[in-house]
Design a protein around this motif. Sequence first.
Motif, PDB file in Angstrom:
ATOM      1  N   GLU A   1      -6.010   8.056  -4.623  1.00  0.00           N
ATOM      2  CA  GLU A   1      -4.727   8.256  -5.283  1.00  0.00           C
ATOM      3  C   GLU A   1      -4.041   6.924  -5.558  1.00  0.00           C
ATOM      4  OE1 GLU A   1      -2.994  10.891  -2.449  1.00  0.00           O
ATOM      5  OE2 GLU A   1      -3.294  12.643  -3.731  1.00  0.00           O
ATOM      6  N   ASN A   2      -4.179   5.980  -4.630  1.00  0.00           N
ATOM      7  CA  ASN A   2      -3.619   4.648  -4.842  1.00  0.00           C
ATOM      8  C   ASN A   2      -4.147   4.054  -6.141  1.00  0.00           C
ATOM      9  OD1 ASN A   2      -2.131   2.757  -2.569  1.00  0.00           O
ATOM     10  ND2 ASN A   2      -2.961   4.627  -1.700  1.00  0.00           N
TER      11      ASN A   2
ATOM     12  N   GLY B   1       1.070   6.807   2.357  1.00  0.00           N
ATOM     13  CA  GLY B   1       0.950   8.259   2.425  1.00  0.00           C
ATOM     14  C   GLY B   1      -0.038   8.835   1.420  1.00  0.00           C
ATOM     15  N   LEU B   2      -0.555   7.998   0.531  1.00  0.00           N
ATOM     16  CA  LEU B   2      -1.515   8.504  -0.459  1.00  0.00           C
ATOM     17  C   LEU B   2      -2.925   8.101  -0.038  1.00  0.00           C
ATOM     18  CD1 LEU B   2       0.285   7.448  -3.780  1.00  0.00           C
ATOM     19  CD2 LEU B   2       0.405   9.630  -2.612  1.00  0.00           C
TER      20      LEU B   2
ATOM     21  N   LEU C   1       1.491  12.574  -9.217  1.00  0.00           N
ATOM     22  CA  LEU C   1       1.130  11.442  -8.357  1.00  0.00           C
ATOM     23  C   LEU C   1       2.144  10.315  -8.507  1.00  0.00           C
ATOM     24  CD1 LEU C   1      -0.884  10.063  -6.484  1.00  0.00           C
ATOM     25  CD2 LEU C   1      -2.173   9.344  -8.487  1.00  0.00           C
TER      26      LEU C   1
ATOM     27  N   GLN D   1       7.776   7.601  -2.339  1.00  0.00           N
ATOM     28  CA  GLN D   1       7.315   6.965  -1.096  1.00  0.00           C
ATOM     29  C   GLN D   1       7.623   5.479  -1.059  1.00  0.00           C
ATOM     30  OE1 GLN D   1       3.227   7.356  -0.022  1.00  0.00           O
ATOM     31  NE2 GLN D   1       3.255   9.561  -0.355  1.00  0.00           N
TER      32      GLN D   1
ATOM     33  N   THR E   1       0.838  -1.208   0.000  1.00  0.00           N
ATOM     34  CA  THR E   1       0.000   0.000   0.000  1.00  0.00           C
ATOM     35  C   THR E   1       0.867   1.250   0.000  1.00  0.00           C
ATOM     36  OG1 THR E   1      -1.466  -1.234   1.433  1.00  0.00           O
ATOM     37  CG2 THR E   1      -1.921   1.109   1.206  1.00  0.00           C
ATOM     38  N   PHE E   2       0.450   2.262  -0.724  1.00  0.00           N
ATOM     39  CA  PHE E   2       1.073   3.577  -0.625  1.00  0.00           C
ATOM     40  C   PHE E   2       0.434   4.273   0.570  1.00  0.00           C
ATOM     41  CE2 PHE E   2       3.559   3.567  -4.400  1.00  0.00           C
ATOM     42  CZ  PHE E   2       2.873   2.770  -5.303  1.00  0.00           C
TER      43      PHE E   2
ATOM     44  N   ARG F   1       5.265  11.162  -6.627  1.00  0.00           N
ATOM     45  CA  ARG F   1       5.100  11.003  -5.178  1.00  0.00           C
ATOM     46  C   ARG F   1       5.133   9.522  -4.808  1.00  0.00           C
ATOM     47  NH1 ARG F   1      -0.360  13.596  -4.561  1.00  0.00           N
ATOM     48  NH2 ARG F   1      -0.334  12.758  -2.477  1.00  0.00           N
TER      49      ARG F   1
END
Lengths: 237, 290, 345
Positions: free
Chosen positions: A97-98, A92-93, B164, B171, A89-90, B167
């Motif tokens: 957004e994921n 922070g998004l 996006l 991350q 999983t991202f 980012r």
Amino acid sequence: MPNILEVKGLSAYYGPIRALFDIDFTIATGGVTALLGANGAGKTTTLRALCNMIRRTGTSVLAGQDISRKPTEDIVRMGVAHVPEGRGTFAGLTVEENLKLAFHTRRDHAAARRDLELVFDYFPRLKERTKQQAGTLSGGEQQMLAISRALMLAPRLMLLDEPSFGLAPLVVQEIFRILRRINEHEKVSMLIVEQNAALALELADHVYLLETGKVVTSGPSSMVQNDETLRKAYLGY
Amino acid sequence: MEFLLQQIASGLTSGAIYACVALGLVMIYVSTDHINFAQGEMAMFATYIAWTLIQAGIPYWVAFGLTVLIAFTGGLLIQRFILKPLEHAPVLALVVCFIALLSIFNAIAGMIWSYTVKQFPSPFPSGDPTGHGLVSYHQIGVVAVTAIMLAVLTVFFRFTTLGLAMRAAAQNPASARLMGVRVSWMLALGWGLAAAIGSVAGMMVAPIVFLDPNMMTGILIYGFAGALVGGIGNPGGAVVGGFVVGVLENLVGTYLIGNELKLTFALVIVVGVLILKPAGLFGRVNVKRV
Amino acid sequence: MAAVTNSWATRRGIGAVAIVFWLAMLALPLLGNVFPSESFDYYMFMGQSMMVYAIAVLGLNLLTGFNGQISLGHGAFFALGAYVTAILMTDGGWPYWATLPVVAILCFGAGFLFGFPALKLESHYLALATFTLAIAVPQLLKHKAISPWTGGVAGLVLDKPDAPFGLPLSPDQWLFYFCLIVAMVLFWAAFNLLRGRSGRAMMAIRDHGMAAGTMGIDTSLYKTITFGISALYTGLAGALSAITVAYVAPDSFALPLSIAFLVGLVVGGLSSLSGCIIGGIFLVLVQNWSQSLSDWMKATFDLRYDVPSWAIYGVLLLLLMYVMPTGVAGGVGRLYRFVAQKLAR
């Protein structure tokens, strides 16, 4: 094309340590194949090797195209979606957004938007949480998100690494039900790695059993389900 | 009171420039875990390019735009061809690499344009709108340009797909690859953007401190200070940190320790933040797993 | 890294370089009596500078090469040593040799104190902190409050000492031998330190910090003491520099100096004692030849301005990182082992 994936002589290495020893397997187009075995058998390693995330030798052919030496992101763009161990999983998004990250990879944005709706149909819980930080989702929701991210790539083949891991039984049931629907409706072939053998055998039509980096036996899942000696020896039940 | 306001205004102007430098540093840190020691010299070099374009008769804002593009391309190429081959090298090798870049840019700037100080034009009218000597048009202009640039960047990162993807790549590079993102190119883009932001900082500060190859050295460490105060993993924090440090520098310099110790003050902030609160105001501390 | 560094004490090929160097230095001033020439003083000065830089690079190597703590600010300790000597000699009227123990103690103390906050800083953060230190130093040295002692921007001029005990040596020859004696003592001390348990502990901390701690090595103590010793060495180099050059001024201790030490370290070879000597030789040669190189480049490429040593350093650093990250010492070491393997067949 009868087989979506044909793998021959696959060996994989973590640095100098060899984890897979010349394994062969195929996945029929539209089928679900399970990769079973005990801890440390090399199941996750196989998925990582297929995506070229670790050093490997041997050939992998995806629907007639050789993907043995391609970088991970290119393999993904050719239609392989990997739902990794730990979900990836991202954190922070947001949930949205994921999912929308797939828009970067896909040419056809209209189709991608339709797929977003599709994903929300499969997982209404995600639709309720679009603006939430993905890192704050529960384990089950993160698994749904991971599968959704994979779906957003409109894959031909989905690789799933222990989708049941750490999840409550009811949630696992729901997820496997949805996986079956995805396989049948979206025509996505699947390769599932699972510790929970019984569950995997319900979903899969073909099985490979791995032990210490080698394929011990393979066959239709009914064969393994009905063979008590085999089950006791390799799957513990 | 007026004097205090003047100092604050001046501090906000310096702060805007420190914010730009800090933002460039944080962008590179977030995507690659590296501290770009050459950030200042790259900005200085870009400013010299701008100067050359302006000397050649190109109108200011056109030269500005061209310089930003050239800086962007330069940063991207540096990441692709000089840094990427060393991506798995030990920290010391990379630090040496950055120092090498610093030296090369400084030396080449001195070589091409000499060490004599040059004037750099400001696109803003001279004089001040308040009539009381509180702020100059240039100071307002600097803050405005910085604000616009930050707004553009925010929109880019929050609302575009490419932003996006960048980012996501920063991350979680592994997951990003599994989504088909070409992570290496995202890193290169990050460098390009950082270099472009740095060039803006250089062009904004040059009219004030005059253009010479050593122009950015002191500013760079204030950029570090700002990034650390805001939290080195946090772009928004870097901007806030830059402004905070700018205002503090001016106030402390004027009222407490005098202007000849400004660099030492930056050192104190850097070491102080690293020791006392490494996560800064907005950042998170990374715990090292064994 | 470990493979290269474990063999540092047994690289006989490199050890030969060190022996040749010291012998050459011993003989050099005497050659002046045999072959008198006008430029001889200049060669002696070059030899002195090589020794001074070798000691400075050794200081940095102890910290960065052998203990893994990256410092981009060793120019600060060099400056501290230089200024303490200069101030004691001009204001206090101290004899030059008496300033060295004071420099040693003060610089060790400064390094040791800096070592405490450094404990909490990971590699690139420590690099950042020391980088900032290097940039702040010149401004600090010029400050009004201390300029009665430091001479402010103009700096301080020192007197060149005479040979003691009426020895038949010119002041330059005597100074040269003085430097040589100090250098040999310092290198010998470092050799012993690194060869023994402390050396192994330092290197263990560099290679596997957490593991070293669990093996009972007091990591914090070793790291802070190493910082102190490192500062002591570079500070003494600064003191020697002040004595031999007979002049200190703030702008000679700016960022380029710290970078030069880093270059000397990288070129010579991390965690190699002989590498420090090579580094010292290299730095002096580049400084001397950069003017000729610059003139040649100006003529050949029709440049308008001089090519400063910076540019040469920078390009060289980059090339080394790709081609020979273990520096000349490492490169020669590899060559030596390669040849030895071939001969053994």
